[in-house]
Design a protein around this motif. Structure first.
Motif, PDB file in Angstrom:
ATOM      1  N   ARG A  43      23.138 -40.212  45.545  1.00  0.00           N
ATOM      2  CA  ARG A  43      23.132 -39.383  46.733  1.00  0.00           C
ATOM      3  C   ARG A  43      21.699 -39.075  47.164  1.00  0.00           C
ATOM      4  O   ARG A  43      20.797 -39.023  46.339  1.00  0.00           O
ATOM      5  CB  ARG A  43      23.910 -38.094  46.529  1.00  0.00           C
ATOM      6  CG  ARG A  43      23.400 -37.175  45.446  1.00  0.00           C
ATOM      7  CD  ARG A  43      24.000 -35.771  45.510  1.00  0.00           C
ATOM      8  NE  ARG A  43      23.434 -35.022  46.599  1.00  0.00           N
ATOM      9  CZ  ARG A  43      24.049 -34.774  47.764  1.00  0.00           C
ATOM     10  NH1 ARG A  43      25.260 -35.178  47.978  1.00  0.00           N
ATOM     11  NH2 ARG A  43      23.441 -34.100  48.710  1.00  0.00           N
ATOM     12  N   PRO A  44      21.517 -38.848  48.472  1.00  0.00           N
ATOM     13  CA  PRO A  44      20.216 -38.383  48.937  1.00  0.00           C
ATOM     14  C   PRO A  44      19.925 -37.028  48.286  1.00  0.00           C
ATOM     15  O   PRO A  44      20.797 -36.165  48.208  1.00  0.00           O
ATOM     16  CB  PRO A  44      20.400 -38.219  50.446  1.00  0.00           C
ATOM     17  CG  PRO A  44      21.596 -39.047  50.783  1.00  0.00           C
ATOM     18  CD  PRO A  44      22.469 -39.014  49.566  1.00  0.00           C
ATOM     19  N   THR A  45      18.725 -36.859  47.794  1.00  0.00           N
ATOM     20  CA  THR A  45      18.353 -35.644  47.088  1.00  0.00           C
ATOM     21  C   THR A  45      16.970 -35.205  47.542  1.00  0.00           C
ATOM     22  O   THR A  45      16.075 -36.036  47.656  1.00  0.00           O
ATOM     23  CB  THR A  45      18.324 -35.915  45.562  1.00  0.00           C
ATOM     24  OG1 THR A  45      19.612 -36.367  45.165  1.00  0.00           O
ATOM     25  CG2 THR A  45      17.961 -34.681  44.790  1.00  0.00           C
ATOM     26  N   ILE A  46      16.827 -33.924  47.808  1.00  0.00           N
ATOM     27  CA  ILE A  46      15.504 -33.397  48.128  1.00  0.00           C
ATOM     28  C   ILE A  46      14.908 -32.865  46.837  1.00  0.00           C
ATOM     29  O   ILE A  46      15.515 -32.069  46.137  1.00  0.00           O
ATOM     30  CB  ILE A  46      15.572 -32.282  49.181  1.00  0.00           C
ATOM     31  CG1 ILE A  46      16.072 -32.841  50.511  1.00  0.00           C
ATOM     32  CG2 ILE A  46      14.203 -31.633  49.361  1.00  0.00           C
ATOM     33  CD1 ILE A  46      16.259 -31.804  51.583  1.00  0.00           C
ATOM     34  N   TYR A  71      12.654 -36.394  50.285  1.00  0.00           N
ATOM     35  CA  TYR A  71      13.877 -37.098  49.914  1.00  0.00           C
ATOM     36  C   TYR A  71      13.608 -38.141  48.844  1.00  0.00           C
ATOM     37  O   TYR A  71      12.553 -38.764  48.802  1.00  0.00           O
ATOM     38  CB  TYR A  71      14.492 -37.801  51.123  1.00  0.00           C
ATOM     39  CG  TYR A  71      15.361 -36.896  51.939  1.00  0.00           C
ATOM     40  CD1 TYR A  71      16.613 -36.519  51.473  1.00  0.00           C
ATOM     41  CD2 TYR A  71      14.932 -36.416  53.156  1.00  0.00           C
ATOM     42  CE1 TYR A  71      17.414 -35.680  52.216  1.00  0.00           C
ATOM     43  CE2 TYR A  71      15.733 -35.570  53.908  1.00  0.00           C
ATOM     44  CZ  TYR A  71      16.977 -35.210  53.430  1.00  0.00           C
ATOM     45  OH  TYR A  71      17.775 -34.378  54.156  1.00  0.00           O
ATOM     46  N   THR A  72      14.593 -38.318  47.998  1.00  0.00           N
ATOM     47  CA  THR A  72      14.610 -39.395  47.026  1.00  0.00           C
ATOM     48  C   THR A  72      16.071 -39.713  46.747  1.00  0.00           C
ATOM     49  O   THR A  72      16.973 -39.148  47.364  1.00  0.00           O
ATOM     50  CB  THR A  72      13.844 -39.019  45.738  1.00  0.00           C
ATOM     51  OG1 THR A  72      13.745 -40.194  44.924  1.00  0.00           O
ATOM     52  CG2 THR A  72      14.523 -37.902  44.978  1.00  0.00           C
ATOM     53  N   VAL A  73      16.307 -40.615  45.833  1.00  0.00           N
ATOM     54  CA  VAL A  73      17.664 -40.970  45.429  1.00  0.00           C
ATOM     55  C   VAL A  73      17.981 -40.242  44.128  1.00  0.00           C
ATOM     56  O   VAL A  73      17.198 -40.282  43.184  1.00  0.00           O
ATOM     57  CB  VAL A  73      17.797 -42.496  45.227  1.00  0.00           C
ATOM     58  CG1 VAL A  73      19.194 -42.848  44.742  1.00  0.00           C
ATOM     59  CG2 VAL A  73      17.466 -43.229  46.520  1.00  0.00           C
ATOM     60  N   GLY A  74      19.120 -39.577  44.089  1.00  0.00           N
ATOM     61  CA  GLY A  74      19.594 -38.936  42.871  1.00  0.00           C
ATOM     62  C   GLY A  74      20.794 -39.703  42.335  1.00  0.00           C
ATOM     63  O   GLY A  74      21.622 -40.190  43.101  1.00  0.00           O
TER      64      GLY A  74
END
Length: 165
Positions: free
Chosen positions: A109-112, A117-120
């Motif tokens: 999921r998109p993650t802040i 933003y990064t990928v989680g």
């Protein structure tokens, strides 16, 4: 391989910020706290609800729209708080290869993290909880392109669909 730094956040609360409070963030309407500790934050109601669903968490009452005023039960320094049922666990990795080798990933999921933003990667753990795995902000090049970290959530979701699904 480096061992990730894992933090558990029990007793979660959702803080719904006012427009004035939001001006002091990087665009967040909602923050998640555990006691006096910040856990994570979201710019949109949809991001918040997607995160809660992916992490297997439930809100004690409905989440108000951004800047909806009181709408909830407990005032805290001008923000409003909603209890969240469940445990939020976050693992911060420094080893990109170990992050890519995670097993039992149920969603990306998109993650802040650190305001970008990064990928989680979310794993289902043997104790029945889920863990959100992220890469240290200084080591993310193998997970999400540096030049896209100020993207929108939709841009990150498109990247995930093309890269991880």
């Amino acid at each position: 391989m480096n061992t990730p730094y894992v933090t558990e956040y029990p007793s979660l609360h959702l803080n719904c910020l006012t427009a004035e409070q939001r001006e002091h963030t990087v665009g967040y309407w909602y923050t998640i706290t555990s006691g006096a500790t910040a856990a994570t934050a979201f710019r949109t109601r949809e991001e918040l609800l997607d995160w809660a669903r992916d992490m297997g968490l439930e809100f004690a009452e409905s989440v108000p729209a951004p800047n909806a005023g009181r709408g909830t039960h407990l005032a805290i320094h001008g923000a409003y708080q909603i209890a969240i049922h469940g445990l939020y666990r976050r693992a911060l990795h420094r080893d990109v290869d170990a992050w890519h080798a995670l097993s039992d990933v149920v969603a990306y999921r998109p993650t802040i993290d650190n305001g970008e933003y990064t990928v989680g990667a979310i794993t289902a753990d043997s104790d029945g909880h889920r863990t959100l795995h992220v890469i240290n902000p200084n080591d993310r090049d193998g997970v999400f392109p540096f030049d896209r970290r100020r993207s929108t959530e939709a841009d990150v979701a498109d990247y995930i669909a093309a890269t991880y699904n």
